[in-house]
Design an enzyme around this catalytic site. Structure first.
Site, PDB file in Angstrom:
ATOM      1  N   ASP A  25       0.881  -1.101  -0.160  1.00 43.25           N
ATOM      2  CA  ASP A  25       0.083   0.016  -0.323  1.00 43.25           C
ATOM      3  C   ASP A  25       0.947   1.348  -0.033  1.00 43.25           C
ATOM      4  OD1 ASP A  25      -2.165   1.429  -0.066  1.00 43.25           O
ATOM      5  OD2 ASP A  25      -2.743   1.154   2.063  1.00 43.25           O
ATOM      6  N   ASN A  46     -11.132  -2.516  -5.390  1.00 42.20           N
ATOM      7  CA  ASN A  46     -10.276  -1.556  -5.902  1.00 42.20           C
ATOM      8  C   ASN A  46     -10.912  -1.232  -7.419  1.00 42.20           C
ATOM      9  OD1 ASN A  46      -7.207  -2.712  -5.132  1.00 42.20           O
ATOM     10  ND2 ASN A  46      -8.168  -1.116  -4.256  1.00 42.20           N
TER      11      ASN A  46
HETATM   12  C1  IPE Z   1      -5.344  -2.649  -0.018  1.00 43.57           C
HETATM   13  O1  IPE Z   1      -5.135  -1.413  -0.259  1.00 43.57           O
HETATM   14  C2  IPE Z   1      -5.439  -3.410  -1.374  1.00 43.57           C
HETATM   15  C3  IPE Z   1      -4.253  -3.617  -2.251  1.00 43.57           C
HETATM   16  C4  IPE Z   1      -2.785  -3.118  -1.785  1.00 43.57           C
HETATM   17  C5  IPE Z   1      -4.125  -4.083  -3.338  1.00 43.57           C
HETATM   18  P1  IPE Z   1      -6.164  -0.272  -0.381  1.00 43.57           P
HETATM   19  O2  IPE Z   1      -5.461   0.834  -0.735  1.00 43.57           O
HETATM   20  O3  IPE Z   1      -7.064  -0.638  -1.430  1.00 43.57           O
HETATM   21  O4  IPE Z   1      -6.828  -0.429   0.926  1.00 43.57           O
HETATM   22  P2  IPE Z   1      -7.698   0.801   1.729  1.00 43.57           P
HETATM   23  O5  IPE Z   1      -8.689   1.272   0.899  1.00 43.57           O
HETATM   24  O6  IPE Z   1      -6.651   1.710   2.408  1.00 43.57           O
HETATM   25  O7  IPE Z   1      -8.248   0.320   2.833  1.00 43.57           O
HETATM   26  C1  IPE Z   2      -1.746   0.237  -3.402  1.00 42.05           C
HETATM   27  O1  IPE Z   2      -1.315   1.606  -3.351  1.00 42.05           O
HETATM   28  C2  IPE Z   2      -1.661  -0.302  -4.665  1.00 42.05           C
HETATM   29  C3  IPE Z   2      -3.220  -0.716  -5.065  1.00 42.05           C
HETATM   30  C4  IPE Z   2      -4.203  -0.639  -4.209  1.00 42.05           C
HETATM   31  C5  IPE Z   2      -3.447  -1.067  -6.511  1.00 42.05           C
HETATM   32  P1  IPE Z   2      -2.697   2.671  -3.330  1.00 42.05           P
HETATM   33  O2  IPE Z   2      -3.166   2.954  -4.640  1.00 42.05           O
HETATM   34  O3  IPE Z   2      -3.830   2.090  -2.710  1.00 42.05           O
HETATM   35  O4  IPE Z   2      -1.916   3.819  -2.692  1.00 42.05           O
HETATM   36  P2  IPE Z   2      -2.509   4.855  -1.678  1.00 42.05           P
HETATM   37  O5  IPE Z   2      -2.891   3.953  -0.468  1.00 42.05           O
HETATM   38  O6  IPE Z   2      -3.592   5.628  -2.290  1.00 42.05           O
HETATM   39  O7  IPE Z   2      -1.326   5.841  -1.233  1.00 42.05           O
HETATM   40 MG    MG Z   3      -4.073   2.403  -0.447  1.00 44.39          MG
END
Ligand code: IPE
Ligand code: IPE
Ligand code: MG
Length: 265
Positions: free
Chosen positions: A35, A83
């Site tokens: 993340d 997502n």
């Molecule tokens: C979890 O991260 C999913 C992945 C890393 C693919 P998110 O960014 O989607 O999770 P939340 O929304 O912070 O819970």
């Molecule tokens: C994790 O990084 C990757 C996926 C969930 C695909 P994020 O895209 O959630 O990055 P933040 O949490 O917005 O910084």
């Molecule tokens: Mg995230």
């Protein structure tokens, strides 16, 4: 970086690991919620997609390190069932990125004996990506190196519902006595049926939640949350997570072995 290694009592191959880590107490299976890609990009004034691109490099490094340090399996969260609710452009970019990276890296995964698998509801993915996934899975299926599981369109609740459906279908057909459904029978219907449960869960970017990841399998995982954003995750961050893991006393509901000896003497 200095290293330490040892020969295990059962003469299994022991890998060189960074000094300070016990090579005999490495986790068999690490799960990672990768993340913070978006925040990494934002901090640099870049579009979010640049964070996802940089995240691929961190993933390649992590896979290589886990393989070099003797970790049996690495399971990463690449795209959740939730997502899809992101803007269409970001979702499309991610799907195209998965395709590009898989195509580009397949040869080196094969060379390094990595056995790759994709866990999730794959039928919802673009067809070309599905074909590539099928090809990569088949090609690497007999490799004897690290198991690399990429959770794509993965949701822990969805996985549990699918498992319940499959068991119900078998019971309705008369192939399965519901009274015989135990934890092993249930776990055999999950995407992770061939893996041991993760010993260690790492979440980057400081969020203290599991976001629908491996709800069944994480029952007794040790959890390491780091503020490091995923694209910055490197050997030092992984070493830190492993040191934290090795400092824990895993009791699985029982007692600390020292406390237990004390009580029985
Ligand atoms: C979890 O991260 C999913 C992945 C890393 C693919 P998110 O960014 O989607 O999770 P939340 O929304 O912070 O819970
Ligand atoms: C994790 O990084 C990757 C996926 C969930 C695909 P994020 O895209 O959630 O990055 P933040 O949490 O917005 O910084
Ligand atoms: Mg995230």
């Amino acid at each position: 970086m200095s290293r330490s290694s040892a020969i295990s009592a059962d003469h299994k191959k022991v890998f060189e690991v960074p000094a300070g880590l016990d090579p005999l107490r490495m986790p068999d299976h690490i799960a990672v919620i990768m993340d913070g890609n978006g925040r990494w990009a934002k901090a640099r004034g870049l579009p979010r997609i640049m964070g996802h691109r940089a995240g691929v490099e961190a993933l390649k490094t992590t896979l290589r390190l886990c393989s070099d340090w003797g970790i049996g399996a690495l399971t990463v969260y690449a795209f959740s069932t939730e997502n899809w609710s992101r803007p269409g452009d970001e979702v499309n970019f991610l799907m195209a990125l998965f395709e590009r990276v898989l195509q580009r890296e397949l040869e080196s995964l094969q060379r390094e004996e990595v056995c790759i698998n994709f866990l999730g509801d794959l039928e919802a993915l673009p067809e070309r990506l599905q074909d590539l996934i099928a090809e990569a899975t088949e090609l690497t299926s007999t490799n004897e190196g690290i198991h690399f599981n990429v959770c794509t369109n993965y949701g822990g609740r969805r996985e549990l519902v699918l498992a319940a459906q499959k068991l119900a279908e078998r019971a309705a057909k008369g192939d399965l006595d519901p009274a015989l459904i135990d934890e092993n029978v249930f776990a055999a219907e999950l995407f992770t049926s061939t893996e041991v449960d993760p010993d260690l869960l790492i979440r980057t970017s400081g969020e203290r939640r599991i976001s629908n990841f491996l709800l069944w399998q994480l029952a007794y995982a040790e959890i390491h949350v780091t503020d490091v954003l995923w694209p910055d995750f490197d050997a030092s961050a992984l070493t830190h997570a492993l040191l934290d893991y090795q400092s824990r006393c895993r009791r699985f509901g029982g007692l600390d072995p020292i406390e237990s000896d004390h009580l029985s003497s």
